[in-house]
Design an enzyme around this catalytic site. Structure first.
Site, short mmCIF file in Angstrom:
data_model
loop_
_atom_site.label_atom_id
_atom_site.label_comp_id
_atom_site.label_asym_id
_atom_site.label_seq_id
_atom_site.Cartn_x
_atom_site.Cartn_y
_atom_site.Cartn_z
N GLU B 166 0.81 -1.22 0.00
CA GLU B 166 0.00 0.00 0.00
C GLU B 166 0.84 1.26 0.00
O GLU B 166 2.03 1.24 0.29
CB GLU B 166 -0.93 0.04 1.21
CG GLU B 166 -0.31 -0.38 2.53
CD GLU B 166 0.93 0.34 2.96
OE1 GLU B 166 0.92 1.60 2.94
OE2 GLU B 166 1.92 -0.32 3.35
N GLY B 315 6.66 -0.06 3.56
CA GLY B 315 5.40 -0.34 2.90
C GLY B 315 5.61 -0.52 1.41
O GLY B 315 6.68 -1.00 0.99
N GLU B 316 4.62 -0.17 0.58
CA GLU B 316 4.67 -0.27 -0.88
C GLU B 316 4.67 -1.72 -1.37
O GLU B 316 4.71 -1.97 -2.57
CB GLU B 316 5.94 0.39 -1.47
CG GLU B 316 6.13 1.84 -1.17
CD GLU B 316 7.42 2.40 -1.80
OE1 GLU B 316 8.14 1.66 -2.49
OE2 GLU B 316 7.69 3.60 -1.59
N GLY B 317 4.73 -2.68 -0.46
CA GLY B 317 4.91 -4.07 -0.85
C GLY B 317 6.37 -4.48 -0.89
O GLY B 317 6.71 -5.57 -1.39
#
Lengths: 366, 366
Positions: B166, B315-317
């Site tokens: 996300e 985050g961001e994967g």
């Protein structure tokens, strides 16, 4: 004053589009790689693992759950591509070399002619170190040279990141004996289940190490324990694959080639190497925390932190094969990630001046 | 009696050329993957990560170290290939999708026409949950559907392993509020530094969460706290990207698609999903232990173990991008490794009958 490459690398990372330090270990790995390679564009794309294989006279004492012939069988399995390290190195885009530095077998021509196989046997297995020194000084030197040769070959082949692993039935006993001699840990602290010995096997292993250390202390050229060199203990209770890895680590320090140390046995080789040349530590990455019970203690003793912790205890370089792509990822973060400027992303705002009480809310009861 | 696929997978691993269990977590991952995919030839080669991006009304309260416009800027950075997740997903051979489920911007045509970008905005950012519910039931459903849609698309595209991550300035505050409502942990237990707020920012964050929970408790349809549903809290204090990930997790459970949960925010979505459908846990892998301080507590609460621990908090994967190749490695171990029989390697010998005292040694003094 000129900033060091490490300091410049840290600055470069801090301009990347992420909160400072948010990539954790990856940033530390990237900075270390930059420092070793002395560049702000570090590379870890061309990767190779060398497995050093050898047998151990001490295996005759029943210290392993597997018979000694498995060492030679596993070398063939590495070459056929069916071993765990074969699968994991293929998966990670990692070349695989196998160096026989003392397997107790005569490999057939099919094996010997394989381009990734290196016949550098010092002897068909060490002597049983419970009753005599594991190897002669000349044999130890030959095994160390086999390690050094692989490093020079890696440099010549343009390898960016080299991993080392091992195969040798009985070698957790040799590694534990060596570490007991070089550290303040006891044989009981250091002996573990290796490939899976039962309680009786573990007790045998501890007894063998205790008696071997007594023997080699009493036969030592110096009565002063502390003055006995790492090299003395390597020859007395080590193994050819451990000597080869020690040579490899020392040579990577000379060549400034980043090296990934696999598990417990490879860490024992690192402990020997660091006692010979403390600077060798600078080029070493420790792949993973092995499930072999003493590995964590030894990593703490060396004051190093492993990249992964996956509960593995197989050796062969399998931990290195999984850690090397993570180190490669760190290199790519340094080289490929955009900066706040280049991506047009706003940097952080400091808001310490704001009221600590949220606004725009209903009054709440205390 | 027929053995389950998981039991057959464990048996298959035990015939591989390694001591039983010696590949640790890799074996556990391989067995779980076999079980989810109901095959002894599990696959994780075709991999995709979906990043769900959205803004948060609560960001107006000064709970983030970065300004809200960074959410939209980072979406462009993902598409340009310069973000950390762009680098890491390329490195891992992982496709990348970006779904706008509520970013507070109007993306230009260049972004909207990108084949890996999905315009599924429920609203330009949630409402400030300190003063009103973050979203309506319809908006929540729309965001959850955007997540479900990505799962069905992944299945249609033959994806073996899906990761979710996300982007959303302010979303650690939403995730912490949500988790405080769903667990017995306090706002203080759950609030962390996110992208790096200072002490004053962290105090603000805790106060905002405390006041928001009071507000939404007092406005709740039921006076009984425990009966308030996960869905009520998701709408009250969640975020569109959290709702989308919740929808995605629930749908992977229906489709039996293995899914990799990235970090703290994605784990909050998993906590919501598991309260709606406990069976969803079976298809979830947790990528890593984030440095966001509460993540470990929440993983323990969910009784799950992360694959990696690299001190990351971006985050961001990004954690998923590093864990997915490890899960793929586990699948290849199951499929490609040879057995003792096929490789002609000897199996273990039980030697418990041997004398516990080593033989062939000199007598030693007691």
């Amino acid at each position: 004053m000129t900033l060091s490459i490490a300091a410049l690398a840290a600055e470069k990372l801090d301009r990347k589009t992420k909160p400072q330090g948010a990539l954790g270990e990856l940033e530390i790995l990237a900075i270390r790689l930059s420092d070793i390679q002395q560049t702000l564009e570090p590379r870890a794309s061309k990767k190779r693992i060398v497995i050093f294989a050898a047998d151990h006279g001490v295996a005759a004492e029943g210290v392993s759950a597997f018979p000694a012939e498995v060492t030679a069988q596993m070398v063939q399995n590495f070459l056929s591509g069916g071993a765990a390290i074969s699968v994991l190195s293929r998966h990670g885009g990692i070349e695989l070399h196998i160096a026989d530095v003392g397997v107790d077998t005569v490999f057939d021509e099919h094996v010997k002619s394989a381009p990734t196989f290196f016949s550098r046997s010092a002897r068909r297995g060490t002597r049983n170190f419970l009753v005599e020194p594991a190897m002669t000084a000349a044999e130890c030197e030959a095994a160390m040279n086999a390690g050094r040769e692989q490093v020079r070959l890696a440099v010549a082949n343009g390898i960016d990141l080299l991993g080392i692993g091992e195969m040798g039935i009985g070698n957790t006993t040799a590694a534990s004996a060596l570490l007991a001699a070089l550290t303040n840990f006891s044989p009981q602290d250091l002996a573990g289940r290796g490939t899976g010995v039962d309680d009786a096997g573990l007790r045998r292993k501890i007894t063998v190490i205790e008696q071997a250390l007594k023997r080699h202390h009493s036969h030592a050229p110096s009565a002063d324990l502390k003055s006995l060199s790492a090299r003395y203990w390597l020859e007395s209770v080590g193994g050819y694959e451990i000597a080869a890895m020690t040579g490899a680590i020392l040579e990577t320090s000379v060549c400034r080639l980043p090296i990934v140390i696999d598990g417990f046995i490879a860490t024992a080789a690192a402990a020997v190497a660091f006692q010979i040349d403390a600077a060798a530590k600078e080029v070493c990455f420790f792949a993973h925390l092995s499930e072999e019970q003493a590995h964590g203690k030894v990593l703490s003793f060396l004051n190093v932190r492993p990249v992964l912790n996956l509960g593995m205890r197989l050796g062969e370089g399998t931990g290195a094969a999984l850690a090397m792509p993570v180190i490669e990822a760190a290199a790519k973060i340094m080289c490929e990630m955009s900066s706040f400027d280049s991506a047009g992303v706003s940097e952080r705002t400091e808001r310490t001046d704001m009221a600590a009480t949220p606004s725009g809310t209903e009054p709440t009861q205390p």
